[in-house]
Write an enzyme that holds these catalytic residues in place. Structure first.
Site, PDB file in Angstrom:
ATOM      1  N   PHE A  45      17.877 -36.291   1.504  1.00 48.98           N
ATOM      2  CA  PHE A  45      17.616 -37.582   0.869  1.00 48.98           C
ATOM      3  C   PHE A  45      17.760 -38.729   1.867  1.00 48.98           C
ATOM      4  O   PHE A  45      17.143 -39.774   1.725  1.00 48.98           O
ATOM      5  CB  PHE A  45      18.588 -37.825  -0.294  1.00 48.98           C
ATOM      6  CG  PHE A  45      18.294 -36.964  -1.497  1.00 48.98           C
ATOM      7  CD1 PHE A  45      17.080 -37.055  -2.157  1.00 48.98           C
ATOM      8  CD2 PHE A  45      19.241 -36.082  -1.979  1.00 48.98           C
ATOM      9  CE1 PHE A  45      16.811 -36.273  -3.275  1.00 48.98           C
ATOM     10  CE2 PHE A  45      18.973 -35.302  -3.086  1.00 48.98           C
ATOM     11  CZ  PHE A  45      17.759 -35.389  -3.744  1.00 48.98           C
ATOM     12  N   LYS A  46      18.597 -38.548   2.892  1.00 45.66           N
ATOM     13  CA  LYS A  46      18.948 -39.649   3.790  1.00 45.66           C
ATOM     14  C   LYS A  46      17.819 -40.015   4.749  1.00 45.66           C
ATOM     15  O   LYS A  46      17.682 -41.161   5.138  1.00 45.66           O
ATOM     16  CB  LYS A  46      20.206 -39.286   4.584  1.00 45.66           C
ATOM     17  CG  LYS A  46      21.433 -39.088   3.706  1.00 45.66           C
ATOM     18  CD  LYS A  46      22.634 -38.676   4.542  1.00 45.66           C
ATOM     19  CE  LYS A  46      23.861 -38.452   3.662  1.00 45.66           C
ATOM     20  NZ  LYS A  46      25.038 -38.019   4.448  1.00 45.66           N
ATOM     21  N   GLY A  47      17.006 -39.040   5.130  1.00 43.23           N
ATOM     22  CA  GLY A  47      15.968 -39.328   6.107  1.00 43.23           C
ATOM     23  C   GLY A  47      14.588 -39.498   5.510  1.00 43.23           C
ATOM     24  O   GLY A  47      13.614 -39.661   6.227  1.00 43.23           O
ATOM     25  N   HIS A  48      14.490 -39.423   4.180  1.00 43.50           N
ATOM     26  CA  HIS A  48      13.188 -39.452   3.524  1.00 43.50           C
ATOM     27  C   HIS A  48      13.146 -40.657   2.592  1.00 43.50           C
ATOM     28  O   HIS A  48      13.906 -40.742   1.633  1.00 43.50           O
ATOM     29  CB  HIS A  48      13.000 -38.142   2.731  1.00 43.50           C
ATOM     30  CG  HIS A  48      11.641 -37.990   2.132  1.00 43.50           C
ATOM     31  ND1 HIS A  48      10.551 -37.587   2.861  1.00 43.50           N
ATOM     32  CD2 HIS A  48      11.205 -38.183   0.867  1.00 43.50           C
ATOM     33  CE1 HIS A  48       9.498 -37.519   2.070  1.00 43.50           C
ATOM     34  NE2 HIS A  48       9.861 -37.880   0.859  1.00 43.50           N
ATOM     35  N   PHE A  49      12.256 -41.594   2.859  1.00 39.69           N
ATOM     36  CA  PHE A  49      12.205 -42.851   2.085  1.00 39.69           C
ATOM     37  C   PHE A  49      13.612 -43.445   1.999  1.00 39.69           C
ATOM     38  O   PHE A  49      14.219 -43.504   0.931  1.00 39.69           O
ATOM     39  CB  PHE A  49      11.649 -42.612   0.674  1.00 39.69           C
ATOM     40  CG  PHE A  49      10.235 -42.160   0.649  1.00 39.69           C
ATOM     41  CD1 PHE A  49       9.216 -43.017   1.044  1.00 39.69           C
ATOM     42  CD2 PHE A  49       9.893 -40.875   0.251  1.00 39.69           C
ATOM     43  CE1 PHE A  49       7.886 -42.605   1.028  1.00 39.69           C
ATOM     44  CE2 PHE A  49       8.582 -40.461   0.230  1.00 39.69           C
ATOM     45  CZ  PHE A  49       7.562 -41.321   0.623  1.00 39.69           C
TER      46      PHE A  49
END
Length: 492
Positions: A45-49
């Site tokens: 979740f942290k590196g995507h959008f």
């Protein structure tokens, strides 16, 4: 729940962070229901959008595909572990709304058809609660693992140094010890390299008595009865045919021949079933060697020691640059030589297409090398500034260490050979500016005042004299550590 995460891992060969199914609730007929529990702390979740945390769609599709393969393996039943299930086509993937951190994902996957035990069509639906988030249609191919291996589809990962198999021999390691003349590499060095799984090379250039060559080979074979032992010889030396014939009759495994091409070496190779390796520093020379019948090409670049195959007017090129060109143009195995110092260097050459490497300079700095200790000490004391290029009387440049003799050589004051003592060791190709045979022999015996000490460009990096066994173990350990994390892809 009928399958937990650990049980799922036993069915499909995935592990974190690539396993996108946490549990299977049910399998009924051709339908399976599984779940994935997401968390706001999950790294994807942290590196995507980053300003709008949602689960990447490709991971949702991966979870659907993994759930489908669990179902298919259950349907295949006994022997499913011998099959590869390859998801090779996603026919459609429709997303209706995002999946957020913390959502519990429900996969519902239906097997629509399984044809000839080879192709399976699936439809997958993804829910969070009662809300349908995604629908995927995909195809899986079922392939027998052994069949795939036998067909050599793709490349197999090599996680340790491969063996070296050329012609009639196979060495446990793809490391050839360079054949260093005059009499730098004799039976003690070659035998111990062969004993440790490498290819030991005896340099017979400079010898005149075939019986000397025979005796060196016999002594090396006594050290390593099952090892791979060969010879290195320049094509221009005197007594060439007698020396090579004696070596082949004594039972060598290969010949590495440089300094031009000779048709008789290939004829002798065929007669005694001994593979001939030709030296080359260009694609043109490599292709000529292949055409004449060489079993392998040794590509030697500008960082090598001793004579370099770059005549006046030809640019000096790095080994790896020549190697990349040569492997595209010849079909026979290629060995990389020149400037190779570490296990990392070995791996780099293998990745560039070499079947093996030839190393010389590092093997001088071993307890078993057949030279005087003063010669080895010159290697230990050498700095970058001590490495020079000299002109050889054979018309080629050579890399050596500074000695009182080379100072005279560079100044043009080196003693000329006595015509009465000249043995014509390298024939008419010698310009008689000085006796290189005598200078090399002096250095081997420890007379650096009157000696020529050949070395590679990395000699300044040597800081200790070690046993051959320790050196090879160091090279292999370093190379294998790299290959374990970054495998070499080879034909399986």
């Amino acid at each position: 729940m009928i399958l937990n995460k650990e049980q799922i891992k036993e069915i499909i060969p995935y592990d974190d962070p690539f396993l996108w199914v946490d549990e299977v609730e049910s399998i009924k007929d051709n339908t399976i229901i599984g779940y994935k529990e997401t968390s706001p702390h999950d790294p994807y979740f942290k590196g995507h959008f980053t300003d709008f945390p949602i689960m990447p769609g490709v991971l949702v599709v991966e979870g659907v595909a993994q759930t489908g393969t669990i179902l298919l393996r259950k349907i295949i039943g006994e022997g499913h572990e011998n099959k590869h299930l390859l998801a090779y086509q996603v026919r459609s993937a429709l997303f209706f709304s995002p999946i957020y951190p913390g959502d519990r994902i429900k996969y519902q996957v239906n097997l629509l058809g399984y044809y000839n035990d080879k192709i399976a069509n699936f439809k997958g639906e993804v829910y969070v609660g009662e809300t349908k988030k995604c629908e995927v249609r995909f195809v899986v191919a079922v392939v027998d693992k052994q069949e795939l291996k036998e067909k050599k589809i793709g490349k197999a990962p090599q996680t340790k140094l491969p063996s070296l198999k050329i012609g009639s021999f196979e060495a446990a390691l793809p490391i050839i010890q360079g054949g260093m003349a005059v009499r730098v590499s004799l039976h003690k060095l070659a035998g111990n390299v062969a004993k440790q799984g490498g290819v030991g090379i005896i340099a017979i250039s400079g010898m005149t008595d075939p019986e000397e060559a025979r005796e060196e080979i016999r002594k090396a074979r006594a050290i390593a009865p099952e090892g791979v032992i060969g010879i290195n010889i320049m094509g221009v030396v005197g007594h060439f045919t007698e020396l090579v014939t004696a070596a082949m009759e004594t039972g060598i495994d290969l010949v590495i021949q440089g300094a031009g091409f000779r048709n008789d070496i290939f004829e002798l190779g065929k007669k005694y079933n001994v593979p001939i390796f030709s030296m080359a520093s260009s694609v043109k020379v490599a292709k000529k060697g292949e055409a004449l019948g060489a079993a392998a090409i040794v590509v030697e670049g500008s960082d090598a020691g001793g004579h370099l195959g770059f005549p006046i007017g030809h640019p000096f090129r790095k080994t790896i640059d020549i190697l990349k060109d040569v492997v595209k143009e010849v079909k026979i195995p290629v060995i990389a030589a020149g400037g190779i110092f570490t296990g990392e260097d070995i791996v780099e050459m293998l990745r560039a297409g070499a079947e093996g490497v030839q190393m010389a300079t590092r093997f001088v700095a071993t307890e078993e090398c057949d030279v005087d200790q003063k010669f080895k000490d010159a290697y230990l004391k050498a700095t970058k500034d001590d490495i020079i290029m000299i002109k050889s009387p054979v018309g080629l440049p050579g890399r050596a260490l500074k000695t009182p003799f080379t100072e005279k050589l560079l100044a043009g004051t080196a003693p000329k050979p006595n015509p009465l003592e000249c043995k014509g060791c390298i024939g008419d190709i010698c310009n008689k500016s000085y006796c290189i045979l005598k200078a090399l022999e002096n250095a081997r015996k420890g007379d650096l005042e009157n000696g020529l000490v050949f070395s590679g460009s990395n000699v300044w990096r040597i800081n200790e004299i070690v046993p051959v066994k320790k050196l090879i173990q160091e090279l292999v350990t370093e190379a294998n550590a790299i290959l374990k994390s970054q495998p070499l892809l080879t034909d399986s």
